[in-house]
Design a protein around this motif. Sequence first.
Motif, PDB file in Angstrom:
ATOM      1  N   PHE A   1      31.159  -3.269 -14.674  1.00  0.00           N
ATOM      2  CA  PHE A   1      29.886  -3.934 -14.403  1.00  0.00           C
ATOM      3  C   PHE A   1      28.919  -2.991 -13.718  1.00  0.00           C
ATOM      4  CE2 PHE A   1      32.668  -4.909 -10.775  1.00  0.00           C
ATOM      5  CZ  PHE A   1      31.899  -4.469  -9.715  1.00  0.00           C
ATOM      6  N   TRP A   2      27.649  -3.329 -13.791  1.00  0.00           N
ATOM      7  CA  TRP A   2      26.603  -2.567 -13.119  1.00  0.00           C
ATOM      8  C   TRP A   2      25.402  -3.479 -12.957  1.00  0.00           C
ATOM      9  CZ3 TRP A   2      28.738  -0.640 -17.825  1.00  0.00           C
ATOM     10  CH2 TRP A   2      28.086  -1.063 -18.973  1.00  0.00           C
TER      11      TRP A   2
ATOM     12  N   TRP B   1      23.364  -8.998 -12.444  1.00  0.00           N
ATOM     13  CA  TRP B   1      24.396  -8.025 -12.809  1.00  0.00           C
ATOM     14  C   TRP B   1      24.783  -8.140 -14.269  1.00  0.00           C
ATOM     15  CZ3 TRP B   1      26.333  -4.432  -9.360  1.00  0.00           C
ATOM     16  CH2 TRP B   1      25.920  -4.585  -8.025  1.00  0.00           C
ATOM     17  N   ASN B   2      25.169  -6.987 -14.850  1.00  0.00           N
ATOM     18  CA  ASN B   2      25.623  -6.966 -16.243  1.00  0.00           C
ATOM     19  C   ASN B   2      27.098  -6.603 -16.305  1.00  0.00           C
ATOM     20  OD1 ASN B   2      22.979  -7.423 -16.847  1.00  0.00           O
ATOM     21  ND2 ASN B   2      22.576  -5.376 -17.646  1.00  0.00           N
ATOM     22  N   TYR B   3      27.786  -7.209 -17.265  1.00  0.00           N
ATOM     23  CA  TYR B   3      29.171  -6.853 -17.526  1.00  0.00           C
ATOM     24  C   TYR B   3      29.228  -5.806 -18.624  1.00  0.00           C
ATOM     25  CZ  TYR B   3      31.020 -10.691 -14.762  1.00  0.00           C
ATOM     26  OH  TYR B   3      31.356 -11.525 -13.735  1.00  0.00           O
ATOM     27  N   GLY B   4      30.005  -4.750 -18.414  1.00  0.00           N
ATOM     28  CA  GLY B   4      30.248  -3.760 -19.452  1.00  0.00           C
ATOM     29  C   GLY B   4      31.435  -4.173 -20.308  1.00  0.00           C
ATOM     30  N   PRO B   5      31.792  -3.331 -21.281  1.00  0.00           N
ATOM     31  CA  PRO B   5      32.849  -3.694 -22.241  1.00  0.00           C
ATOM     32  C   PRO B   5      34.167  -4.085 -21.582  1.00  0.00           C
ATOM     33  CG  PRO B   5      31.705  -1.728 -22.976  1.00  0.00           C
ATOM     34  CD  PRO B   5      31.169  -2.030 -21.605  1.00  0.00           C
ATOM     35  N   LEU B   6      34.628  -3.309 -20.611  1.00  0.00           N
ATOM     36  CA  LEU B   6      35.925  -3.624 -20.008  1.00  0.00           C
ATOM     37  C   LEU B   6      35.842  -4.881 -19.142  1.00  0.00           C
ATOM     38  CD1 LEU B   6      36.359  -0.676 -20.968  1.00  0.00           C
ATOM     39  CD2 LEU B   6      37.885  -0.389 -19.023  1.00  0.00           C
ATOM     40  N   GLY B   7      34.761  -4.959 -18.375  1.00  0.00           N
ATOM     41  CA  GLY B   7      34.598  -6.124 -17.517  1.00  0.00           C
ATOM     42  C   GLY B   7      34.490  -7.407 -18.315  1.00  0.00           C
ATOM     43  N   LEU B   8      33.803  -7.329 -19.426  1.00  0.00           N
ATOM     44  CA  LEU B   8      33.610  -8.541 -20.213  1.00  0.00           C
ATOM     45  C   LEU B   8      34.929  -9.045 -20.796  1.00  0.00           C
ATOM     46  CD1 LEU B   8      31.638 -10.641 -21.151  1.00  0.00           C
ATOM     47  CD2 LEU B   8      31.214  -9.272 -23.197  1.00  0.00           C
ATOM     48  N   VAL B   9      35.796  -8.106 -21.196  1.00  0.00           N
ATOM     49  CA  VAL B   9      37.106  -8.543 -21.703  1.00  0.00           C
ATOM     50  C   VAL B   9      37.838  -9.319 -20.609  1.00  0.00           C
ATOM     51  CG1 VAL B   9      39.373  -7.795 -22.516  1.00  0.00           C
ATOM     52  CG2 VAL B   9      37.319  -6.669 -23.380  1.00  0.00           C
ATOM     53  N   LEU B  10      37.814  -8.752 -19.412  1.00  0.00           N
ATOM     54  CA  LEU B  10      38.483  -9.407 -18.292  1.00  0.00           C
ATOM     55  C   LEU B  10      37.858 -10.775 -17.990  1.00  0.00           C
ATOM     56  CD1 LEU B  10      40.205  -9.670 -15.764  1.00  0.00           C
ATOM     57  CD2 LEU B  10      38.883  -7.860 -14.704  1.00  0.00           C
TER      58      LEU B  10
END
Length: 506
Positions: A24-25, A38-47
């Motif tokens: 996230f960032w 805040w935005n979720y990146g690829p790994l965070g979004l999977v989680l």
Amino acid sequence: MPIKLQKESIIEKVQELAKRRGFFWQSAEVYSPVGGFWNYGPLGLVLKNKIISSWRKWFVKDENAYEIETSNILPEIVWIASGHVENFVDKIVECKKCKSKFRADHLIEDILGEKEKLEGKTTEELTRIIRENKIKCPKCEGELSEVRTFNLMFPIYVGAYEEIKCYLRPETTQASVLDFMQVYRTQRGKLPLKIAQIGKAFRNEISPRQIFMRMREFTMAELQIFFNPEETKYEDFEKLSNYEVNLLPVELRQKGEENFVGISVSKALEKGWIPNEIIAYYIAKVFAFFTEELGFRKDYIRYKELLPEERAHYAKVHWDLEVYSKDFGWQECVNNAWRSDYDLSRHQKFSKQNFSVFENGKRILPHLYEPSFGIDRIFLLLLVNSFREDKERTWLQINRKFAPYDVGVFPLVSKDELKTKAREIYILLKNDFNIFYDESDSIGRRYRRADEVGIPACITIDFQTLKDNSVTLRDRDTMQQIRTRIPDLPDVLKKFLNGASLETLS
RNA sequence: GCGGCGCUGGUCUAGCCUGGUUAGGACACCAGCCUUCCAAGCUGGUAAUCCCGGGUUCAAAUCCCGGGCGCCGCACCA
């Protein structure tokens, strides 16, 4: 990665890792971002999606709830009826001299005692009370400003001429309440009727803080349970009646107790800490979700009952489920509020529609009990509490089934025959697992990369693989390995990801 | 909102006090070499509006003012 971190707290390390590896960032980072988004990146979004899908399994499927999706924007009248326009505000005075800010109602009560009735007073009335009683700044005796309000809802104007005043919803609950009859009728429902909603909520927080702990836009997962208040029994209660939870009830808090008590929900019911079986059932169920499904330590989860003055305007009984972490202490993650018939009766009054149902020969206005989950907070606490580091490495000891990748697939060294074999295995597994495939750098470095984002299993293709069709399977947490035959891999991996230890699989 | 502190490649930072350097390093990343199991090594390479705007100055990452964001404290958190 092999960086010697100088950071002090775990959350700083987690935040750095999250940004570097794509969890996230902050939103709109290339411009100066606005706080609280805040935005979720690829790994965070999977989680995050895995948390949500677990939630669906536990609270939609298992509970036979009806999940709906509703709009984020609702007209002002909804929020007048719900009490948010009036109550979701802070009435504040400022000292003109020392700039301290106070909640006007608290200040007046502190000085005049309970004799003034402040409920529902306008800002003008509060200002008048302050002037008439010559109330001064309690810190420096300075003169106080006019009383001002901050509404924590985002107003939004709809239509070509912006004539329709609406708000972004500060909770998803109201839409479930408004649509209660639609669900009840169309699904031929019966009490207790359960409506689930996963969606965004928006609050114009004065000072967003601590990453996901106070956001202006966030994801909630809510289960609304509409039940007959005269029915004290709940048929599923027996399933969890002996389930032990950690409780810190008002009764103990008022005696100054700060530590929770481990107690079965049936005992808590007998003691009168929990008012009825349906609430007791969900107290247990939500607790179990955190410990058994998400994998939090049991002593890191507790319920704190809110004191009357801490409760929201709608709540009759209110338990916060809190999760402990070193950085944040006890952090509220689930609001569990018995909202009585407050919402339905208010909307019944304001809309002039009938929200009562006919069951067992009687008209009933259902009561509402609501566990409301802050998904982003749970996400962050899952990361923070799974962060590990020692002299050698950094890893996320996250519950295997929530890891952003299931398995890493690596050729031992970058030789064509090993790469070819490794790619075959990647293709064999990719439909059933999230694969992290990596053939660059040394094997040790790839293990570190995998550990850092919490990949629970790593498969390495070595020269022995070419001879006997076996690979090594490495456990993230122990770094130990076993050899497994390739045809057995899908099955072995499934068992491993469901919690089996390497020893039982070799 | 207030006060204190901070912001330099993707990440972490040196430099700032005492203005002038091709803004240095480490890690990451890319290409290649090497490498038979836990952050090895070698060669080459990409990558920085020095948070933004304004001011002072011949000259600003550096000094001054305003703003943004973050951290800590206060307040707030229905």
